[in-house]
Scaffold this motif. Structure first.
Motif, PDB file in Angstrom:
ATOM      1  N   MET A 106       4.565   4.779   0.616  1.00  0.00           N
ATOM      2  CA  MET A 106       3.725   3.592   0.715  1.00  0.00           C
ATOM      3  C   MET A 106       4.222   2.530  -0.262  1.00  0.00           C
ATOM      4  O   MET A 106       4.404   2.798  -1.447  1.00  0.00           O
ATOM      5  CB  MET A 106       2.265   3.941   0.388  1.00  0.00           C
ATOM      6  CG  MET A 106       1.328   2.738   0.377  1.00  0.00           C
ATOM      7  SD  MET A 106       1.284   1.832   1.957  1.00  0.00           S
ATOM      8  CE  MET A 106       0.454   3.055   3.006  1.00  0.00           C
TER       9      MET A 106
ATOM     10  N   HIS B  42       3.504  -1.384  -1.710  1.00  0.00           N
ATOM     11  CA  HIS B  42       2.575  -2.503  -1.815  1.00  0.00           C
ATOM     12  C   HIS B  42       3.330  -3.775  -2.164  1.00  0.00           C
ATOM     13  O   HIS B  42       4.243  -3.756  -2.997  1.00  0.00           O
ATOM     14  CB  HIS B  42       1.512  -2.218  -2.875  1.00  0.00           C
ATOM     15  CG  HIS B  42       0.475  -1.236  -2.432  1.00  0.00           C
ATOM     16  ND1 HIS B  42      -0.694  -1.009  -3.115  1.00  0.00           N
ATOM     17  CD2 HIS B  42       0.449  -0.409  -1.351  1.00  0.00           C
ATOM     18  CE1 HIS B  42      -1.407  -0.092  -2.479  1.00  0.00           C
ATOM     19  NE2 HIS B  42      -0.732   0.289  -1.405  1.00  0.00           N
TER      20      HIS B  42
ATOM     21  N   ARG C 126       0.638 -10.429  -0.558  1.00  0.00           N
ATOM     22  CA  ARG C 126       0.460 -10.852   0.841  1.00  0.00           C
ATOM     23  C   ARG C 126       1.083 -12.207   1.151  1.00  0.00           C
ATOM     24  O   ARG C 126       1.352 -12.515   2.312  1.00  0.00           O
ATOM     25  CB  ARG C 126      -1.025 -10.881   1.188  1.00  0.00           C
ATOM     26  CG  ARG C 126      -1.848 -11.896   0.406  1.00  0.00           C
ATOM     27  CD  ARG C 126      -3.296 -11.836   0.847  1.00  0.00           C
ATOM     28  NE  ARG C 126      -4.151 -12.688   0.034  1.00  0.00           N
ATOM     29  CZ  ARG C 126      -5.459 -12.810   0.250  1.00  0.00           C
ATOM     30  NH1 ARG C 126      -6.026 -12.150   1.242  1.00  0.00           N
ATOM     31  NH2 ARG C 126      -6.180 -13.581  -0.523  1.00  0.00           N
TER      32      ARG C 126
ATOM     33  N   LYS D  35       1.662  -2.207   2.679  1.00  0.00           N
ATOM     34  CA  LYS D  35       0.289  -2.700   2.525  1.00  0.00           C
ATOM     35  C   LYS D  35       0.302  -3.960   1.676  1.00  0.00           C
ATOM     36  O   LYS D  35       0.922  -4.007   0.617  1.00  0.00           O
ATOM     37  CB  LYS D  35      -0.598  -1.635   1.869  1.00  0.00           C
ATOM     38  CG  LYS D  35      -2.054  -2.070   1.734  1.00  0.00           C
ATOM     39  CD  LYS D  35      -2.909  -0.980   1.112  1.00  0.00           C
ATOM     40  CE  LYS D  35      -4.361  -1.455   0.954  1.00  0.00           C
ATOM     41  NZ  LYS D  35      -5.206  -0.389   0.351  1.00  0.00           N
TER      42      LYS D  35
ATOM     43  N   THR E  70      -1.314  -6.872  -0.785  1.00  0.00           N
ATOM     44  CA  THR E  70      -2.285  -6.942  -1.872  1.00  0.00           C
ATOM     45  C   THR E  70      -2.711  -8.393  -2.076  1.00  0.00           C
ATOM     46  O   THR E  70      -1.937  -9.313  -1.809  1.00  0.00           O
ATOM     47  CB  THR E  70      -1.712  -6.395  -3.195  1.00  0.00           C
ATOM     48  OG1 THR E  70      -0.671  -7.272  -3.653  1.00  0.00           O
ATOM     49  CG2 THR E  70      -1.152  -4.993  -3.005  1.00  0.00           C
TER      50      THR E  70
ATOM     51  N   CYS F 154       0.161   3.813  -4.725  1.00  0.00           N
ATOM     52  CA  CYS F 154       1.287   3.615  -3.821  1.00  0.00           C
ATOM     53  C   CYS F 154       2.515   4.271  -4.453  1.00  0.00           C
ATOM     54  O   CYS F 154       2.470   4.732  -5.604  1.00  0.00           O
ATOM     55  CB  CYS F 154       1.544   2.132  -3.562  1.00  0.00           C
ATOM     56  SG  CYS F 154       1.933   1.174  -5.041  1.00  0.00           S
TER      57      CYS F 154
END
Length: 286
Positions: free
Chosen positions: A136, A138, A141, A164, A166, A181
């Motif tokens: 995973m 991170h 965004r 993902k 953040t 993560c």
């Protein structure tokens, strides 16, 4: 001015539309951002209003702030001669590369804390991370380009990454530290600053990859139709960030050292990187 990225984008991001009205110059600062939350526009616009007014006063102009979220609409305005300076995220630039290179050239970038343009990304992991089938990752965004850098690393090292977003630029590092993560991808400057504030991060986290210094937060380009007078006026406005108190305050707050002119070929390494990414992506998606 709570959100670093959005407010800084509004300081720099958009296109400038300058027209002579008698002896006055009207500057329309329009913001284009395909990956910025629309709900934050109002707060960001309010935060920048005072600075834009003061900046305009420094060059004897009036100003306006406008938002664009549709690139086709921006292209239509360009056909009408309204878009003099286009400023956008690197991923938006790369996605619309042919258009940008055909209708625009030169421009400016913000300086990083060391006074130079461009920065590197670092991919971080915990020192005690165990081998897995999937990892995973991170990422911030509003930094879509960082996801591309991490994905390239994964392909080149035969790893499977899941991603993902953040909400904050520092959160990928904190998530990594607290084992939420497996990897974090951030700008090198973010990582260095966080180490200064919290030295224990370095005890548990290591840099597994550092990219070339070819990346930017924002890209600005001048329209081929922009008059030399208005271009000079624009650079005068940009230079004013170093002289107005509001500009100096924003520079201190956001930890950047002004703006710098760029040449047409300075984005070539970034363009080559993205071209290589698309080729590798095509291979892996077969």
């Amino acid at each position: 001015m709570k959100n670093f990225f959005i407010v800084l984008l509004l300081l720099l991001n958009g296109y400038l539309y300058a027209t002579d009205i008698k002896d006055e110059i009207f500057i329309s600062n329009a913001f284009y951002g395909e990956d910025i939350d629309k709900v934050n526009y109002k707060d960001a616009k309010t935060a920048m209003g005072i600075w834009l007014d003061e900046l305009a006063n420094q060059i004897g102009a009036t100003s306006e702030l406008i938002f664009y979220t549709d690139f086709k609409a921006l292209q239509e305005d360009a056909k009408k001669g309204k878009v003099n300076t286009l400023i956008l995220s690197p991923i938006s630039y790369l996605k619309n590369l042919e258009y940008c290179k055909t209708h625009f050239h030169q421009g400016w970038l913000k300086r990083e804390r060391d006074g130079k343009p461009f920065f590197s990304f670092v991919l971080l992991s915990r020192k005690d991370m165990q081998k897995k089938d999937k990892y995973m990752v991170h990422y911030f965004r509003y930094s879509t380009i960082s996801k591309i850098v991490a994905q390239m690393y994964a392909w080149e090292h035969h790893q499977k990454f899941l991603f993902k977003k953040t909400p904050k630029e520092s959160k990928p590092v904190l998530d990594l530290f607290f084992k939420k993560c497996d990897y974090a991808i951030v700008g090198e400057e973010t990582w260095l600053l966080m180490q200064e504030l919290n030295p224990q991060l370095k005890a548990k986290i290591k840099v597994v990859y550092k990219s070339d210094r070819i990346f930017v937060d924002l890209i600005s380009l001048f329209s081929n139709k922009l008059s030399q007078r208005n271009r000079d006026t624009y650079f005068k406005a940009i230079a004013a960030i170093n002289t107005t108190e509001a500009g100096k305050q924003l520079m201190r707050l956001f930890k950047f050292n002004g703006l710098i002119r760029i040449d047409d070929n300075q984005f070539k390494p970034l363009e080559n990187y993205y071209e290589r990414y698309l080729k590798v992506k095509a291979i892996h998606e077969k």
